[in-house]
Design a protein around this motif. Structure first.
Motif, PDB file in Angstrom:
ATOM      1  N   LYS A   1       0.830  -1.182   0.000  1.00  0.00           N
ATOM      2  CA  LYS A   1       0.000   0.000   0.000  1.00  0.00           C
ATOM      3  C   LYS A   1       0.875   1.246   0.000  1.00  0.00           C
ATOM      4  N   THR A   2       0.320   2.340  -0.482  1.00  0.00           N
ATOM      5  CA  THR A   2       1.051   3.601  -0.599  1.00  0.00           C
ATOM      6  C   THR A   2       1.637   4.055   0.728  1.00  0.00           C
ATOM      7  N   LEU A   3       0.870   3.991   1.805  1.00  0.00           N
ATOM      8  CA  LEU A   3       1.368   4.436   3.106  1.00  0.00           C
ATOM      9  C   LEU A   3       2.553   3.589   3.553  1.00  0.00           C
ATOM     10  N   SER A   4       2.471   2.302   3.336  1.00  0.00           N
ATOM     11  CA  SER A   4       3.560   1.405   3.701  1.00  0.00           C
ATOM     12  C   SER A   4       4.808   1.696   2.879  1.00  0.00           C
ATOM     13  N   ILE A   5       4.641   1.921   1.590  1.00  0.00           N
ATOM     14  CA  ILE A   5       5.784   2.247   0.722  1.00  0.00           C
ATOM     15  C   ILE A   5       6.424   3.546   1.191  1.00  0.00           C
ATOM     16  N   MET A   6       5.610   4.563   1.430  1.00  0.00           N
ATOM     17  CA  MET A   6       6.151   5.852   1.852  1.00  0.00           C
ATOM     18  C   MET A   6       6.897   5.727   3.178  1.00  0.00           C
ATOM     19  N   SER A   7       6.299   5.054   4.145  1.00  0.00           N
ATOM     20  CA  SER A   7       6.941   4.953   5.454  1.00  0.00           C
ATOM     21  C   SER A   7       8.254   4.184   5.357  1.00  0.00           C
ATOM     22  N   ASP A   8       8.271   3.093   4.596  1.00  0.00           N
ATOM     23  CA  ASP A   8       9.513   2.352   4.399  1.00  0.00           C
ATOM     24  C   ASP A   8      10.562   3.217   3.712  1.00  0.00           C
ATOM     25  N   ASN A   9      10.136   4.002   2.741  1.00  0.00           N
ATOM     26  CA  ASN A   9      11.080   4.844   1.996  1.00  0.00           C
ATOM     27  C   ASN A   9      11.694   5.939   2.866  1.00  0.00           C
ATOM     28  N   ILE A  10      10.872   6.631   3.642  1.00  0.00           N
ATOM     29  CA  ILE A  10      11.455   7.728   4.414  1.00  0.00           C
ATOM     30  C   ILE A  10      12.349   7.192   5.536  1.00  0.00           C
ATOM     31  N   ARG A  11      12.011   6.045   6.083  1.00  0.00           N
ATOM     32  CA  ARG A  11      12.878   5.419   7.085  1.00  0.00           C
ATOM     33  C   ARG A  11      14.201   5.007   6.421  1.00  0.00           C
ATOM     34  N   TYR A  12      14.100   4.384   5.256  1.00  0.00           N
ATOM     35  CA  TYR A  12      15.294   3.954   4.522  1.00  0.00           C
ATOM     36  C   TYR A  12      16.193   5.148   4.177  1.00  0.00           C
ATOM     37  N   LEU A  13      15.600   6.205   3.661  1.00  0.00           N
ATOM     38  CA  LEU A  13      16.399   7.375   3.283  1.00  0.00           C
ATOM     39  C   LEU A  13      17.087   8.002   4.490  1.00  0.00           C
ATOM     40  N   ARG A  14      16.381   8.079   5.598  1.00  0.00           N
ATOM     41  CA  ARG A  14      17.001   8.642   6.809  1.00  0.00           C
ATOM     42  C   ARG A  14      18.171   7.792   7.266  1.00  0.00           C
ATOM     43  N   MET A  15      18.021   6.488   7.201  1.00  0.00           N
ATOM     44  CA  MET A  15      19.073   5.590   7.677  1.00  0.00           C
ATOM     45  C   MET A  15      20.320   5.615   6.777  1.00  0.00           C
ATOM     46  N   GLN A  16      20.186   6.130   5.566  1.00  0.00           N
ATOM     47  CA  GLN A  16      21.331   6.195   4.652  1.00  0.00           C
ATOM     48  C   GLN A  16      22.277   7.346   4.978  1.00  0.00           C
ATOM     49  N   VAL A  17      21.845   8.260   5.821  1.00  0.00           N
ATOM     50  CA  VAL A  17      22.655   9.435   6.154  1.00  0.00           C
ATOM     51  C   VAL A  17      23.125   9.310   7.604  1.00  0.00           C
ATOM     52  N   PRO A  18      24.430   9.208   7.814  1.00  0.00           N
ATOM     53  CA  PRO A  18      24.939   9.083   9.183  1.00  0.00           C
ATOM     54  C   PRO A  18      24.489  10.274  10.050  1.00  0.00           C
ATOM     55  N   ASP A  19      24.112   9.970  11.259  1.00  0.00           N
ATOM     56  CA  ASP A  19      23.731  10.968  12.264  1.00  0.00           C
ATOM     57  C   ASP A  19      22.462  11.753  11.932  1.00  0.00           C
ATOM     58  N   LEU A  20      21.704  11.321  10.941  1.00  0.00           N
ATOM     59  CA  LEU A  20      20.441  11.991  10.644  1.00  0.00           C
ATOM     60  C   LEU A  20      19.364  11.350  11.507  1.00  0.00           C
ATOM     61  N   THR A  21      18.774  12.136  12.380  1.00  0.00           N
ATOM     62  CA  THR A  21      17.783  11.618  13.317  1.00  0.00           C
ATOM     63  C   THR A  21      16.385  12.081  12.932  1.00  0.00           C
ATOM     64  N   GLN A  22      15.408  11.415  13.508  1.00  0.00           N
ATOM     65  CA  GLN A  22      14.028  11.837  13.322  1.00  0.00           C
ATOM     66  C   GLN A  22      13.843  13.253  13.849  1.00  0.00           C
ATOM     67  N   SER A  23      14.521  13.589  14.931  1.00  0.00           N
ATOM     68  CA  SER A  23      14.412  14.934  15.500  1.00  0.00           C
ATOM     69  C   SER A  23      14.920  15.999  14.537  1.00  0.00           C
TER      70      SER A  23
END
Length: 88
Positions: free
Chosen positions: A2-24
């Motif tokens: 589903k679109t929401l699942s794809i989006m959530s997986d993508n933004i989590r994945y993109l954040r994790m690709q950048v060292p020290d990039l936090t949700q905050s």
């Protein structure tokens, strides 16, 4: 997926690709609470359109890709923008 699942997986994945990039850090940039942003990554809520556009701009990825393509399955250089764009 589903679109929401794809989006959530993508933004989590993109954040994790950048060292020290936090949700905050992202939530501060977007002007939302960390809790609200965490819910977007977990797929519990859908971001409002203005926040979705902000996420798209922050990661330099089109909204179309964020919503329809599993970026984890793309070649890294196609999916993840240069890190210098993300350190704002």
């Amino acid at each position: 997926m589903k679109t929401l699942s794809i989006m959530s997986d993508n933004i989590r994945y993109l954040r994790m690709q950048v060292p020290d990039l936090t949700q905050s850090k992202i939530s501060d940039h977007l002007g939302v609470t960390r809790d609200a942003y965490a819910k977007y990554e977990m797929g519990k809520t859908t971001p409002p359109l203005d926040v979705l556009l902000g996420i798209s701009r922050f990661f330099d990825v089109s909204t179309d890709l964020l919503l329809t393509t599993d970026l984890r399955k793309c070649k890294t250089q196609e999916a993840v923008p240069p890190q210098e764009n993300l350190n704002t």
